[in-house]
Design a protein around this motif. Structure first.
Motif, PDB file in Angstrom:
ATOM      1  N   ASP A   1      17.991  41.096  -5.734  1.00 24.64           N
ATOM      2  CA  ASP A   1      19.283  41.781  -5.596  1.00 24.64           C
ATOM      3  C   ASP A   1      19.344  43.042  -6.455  1.00 24.64           C
ATOM      4  OD1 ASP A   1      20.179  39.961  -3.762  1.00 24.64           O
ATOM      5  OD2 ASP A   1      21.238  38.734  -5.260  1.00 24.64           O
ATOM      6  N   ARG A   2      18.775  42.981  -7.653  1.00 29.49           N
ATOM      7  CA  ARG A   2      18.796  44.141  -8.559  1.00 29.49           C
ATOM      8  C   ARG A   2      17.881  45.259  -8.080  1.00 29.49           C
ATOM      9  NH1 ARG A   2      17.863  40.524 -12.834  1.00 29.49           N
ATOM     10  NH2 ARG A   2      15.817  41.450 -13.073  1.00 29.49           N
ATOM     11  N   THR A   3      16.775  44.912  -7.423  1.00 28.83           N
ATOM     12  CA  THR A   3      15.789  45.919  -7.035  1.00 28.83           C
ATOM     13  C   THR A   3      15.863  46.297  -5.553  1.00 28.83           C
ATOM     14  OG1 THR A   3      14.147  44.188  -6.660  1.00 28.83           O
ATOM     15  CG2 THR A   3      14.193  45.226  -8.842  1.00 28.83           C
ATOM     16  N   ALA A   4      16.932  45.931  -4.888  1.00 24.43           N
ATOM     17  CA  ALA A   4      17.087  46.263  -3.468  1.00 24.43           C
ATOM     18  C   ALA A   4      17.175  47.785  -3.296  1.00 24.43           C
ATOM     19  CB  ALA A   4      18.341  45.601  -2.912  1.00 24.43           C
ATOM     20  N   PRO A   5      16.572  48.334  -2.226  1.00 18.84           N
ATOM     21  CA  PRO A   5      16.633  49.783  -2.018  1.00 18.84           C
ATOM     22  C   PRO A   5      18.051  50.245  -1.692  1.00 18.84           C
ATOM     23  CG  PRO A   5      15.626  48.718  -0.127  1.00 18.84           C
ATOM     24  CD  PRO A   5      15.815  47.659  -1.171  1.00 18.84           C
ATOM     25  N   ALA A   6      18.332  51.487  -2.048  1.00 17.82           N
ATOM     26  CA  ALA A   6      19.653  52.057  -1.747  1.00 17.82           C
ATOM     27  C   ALA A   6      19.822  52.190  -0.235  1.00 17.82           C
ATOM     28  CB  ALA A   6      19.785  53.414  -2.421  1.00 17.82           C
ATOM     29  N   ARG A   7      21.029  51.920   0.225  1.00 18.43           N
ATOM     30  CA  ARG A   7      21.293  51.981   1.667  1.00 18.43           C
ATOM     31  C   ARG A   7      22.482  52.894   1.950  1.00 18.43           C
ATOM     32  NH1 ARG A   7      18.219  48.666   4.730  1.00 18.43           N
ATOM     33  NH2 ARG A   7      17.172  47.011   3.599  1.00 18.43           N
TER      34      ARG A   7
ATOM     35  N   ASP B   1      14.361  30.383  -6.263  1.00 21.28           N
ATOM     36  CA  ASP B   1      15.218  30.061  -7.398  1.00 21.28           C
ATOM     37  C   ASP B   1      16.181  31.203  -7.716  1.00 21.28           C
ATOM     38  OD1 ASP B   1      13.389  31.816  -8.361  1.00 21.28           O
ATOM     39  OD2 ASP B   1      12.985  30.738 -10.219  1.00 21.28           O
ATOM     40  N   LEU B   2      17.090  30.935  -8.613  1.00 24.36           N
ATOM     41  CA  LEU B   2      18.161  31.875  -8.948  1.00 24.36           C
ATOM     42  C   LEU B   2      17.628  33.158  -9.587  1.00 24.36           C
ATOM     43  CD1 LEU B   2      21.174  32.294  -8.890  1.00 24.36           C
ATOM     44  CD2 LEU B   2      21.327  31.205 -11.122  1.00 24.36           C
ATOM     45  N   ALA B   3      16.606  33.040 -10.444  1.00 22.87           N
ATOM     46  CA  ALA B   3      16.046  34.221 -11.113  1.00 22.87           C
ATOM     47  C   ALA B   3      15.384  35.158 -10.103  1.00 22.87           C
ATOM     48  CB  ALA B   3      15.049  33.793 -12.179  1.00 22.87           C
ATOM     49  N   THR B   4      14.675  34.594  -9.143  1.00 27.06           N
ATOM     50  CA  THR B   4      14.021  35.423  -8.118  1.00 27.06           C
ATOM     51  C   THR B   4      15.056  36.120  -7.256  1.00 27.06           C
ATOM     52  OG1 THR B   4      12.180  33.861  -8.085  1.00 27.06           O
ATOM     53  CG2 THR B   4      12.350  35.397  -6.251  1.00 27.06           C
ATOM     54  N   ARG B   5      16.108  35.404  -6.864  1.00 27.27           N
ATOM     55  CA  ARG B   5      17.164  35.996  -6.038  1.00 27.27           C
ATOM     56  C   ARG B   5      17.866  37.133  -6.797  1.00 27.27           C
ATOM     57  NH1 ARG B   5      17.956  37.033  -1.267  1.00 27.27           N
ATOM     58  NH2 ARG B   5      17.454  34.924  -0.668  1.00 27.27           N
TER      59      ARG B   5
END
Length: 55
Positions: A10-16, A2-6
């Motif tokens: 996206d907000r907690t993705a590791p820095a790259r 769902d949209l909330a999980t996505r």
């Protein structure tokens, strides 16, 4: 998914870095942690072989 999980992922993705590599790989804390883990592994292997030889 769902949209909330996505949005959460996206907000907690590791820095790259620019090439897509995670920045955490160059963190000194992670390098020390993996080094200690490798040292513990080698120590356990040595003790296992020593116990087998001595018995």
């Amino acid at each position: 998914m769902d949209l909330a999980t996505r949005a959460l992922l996206d907000r907690t993705a590791p820095a790259r870095r620019g090439n897509g590599e995670r920045q955490l790989a160059h963190n000194i804390f992670m390098q020390v942690t993996w080094s200690l883990l490798a040292a513990a592994l080698l120590g356990q292997l040595f003790l296992l072989i020593w116990l087998d030889v001595m018995s």
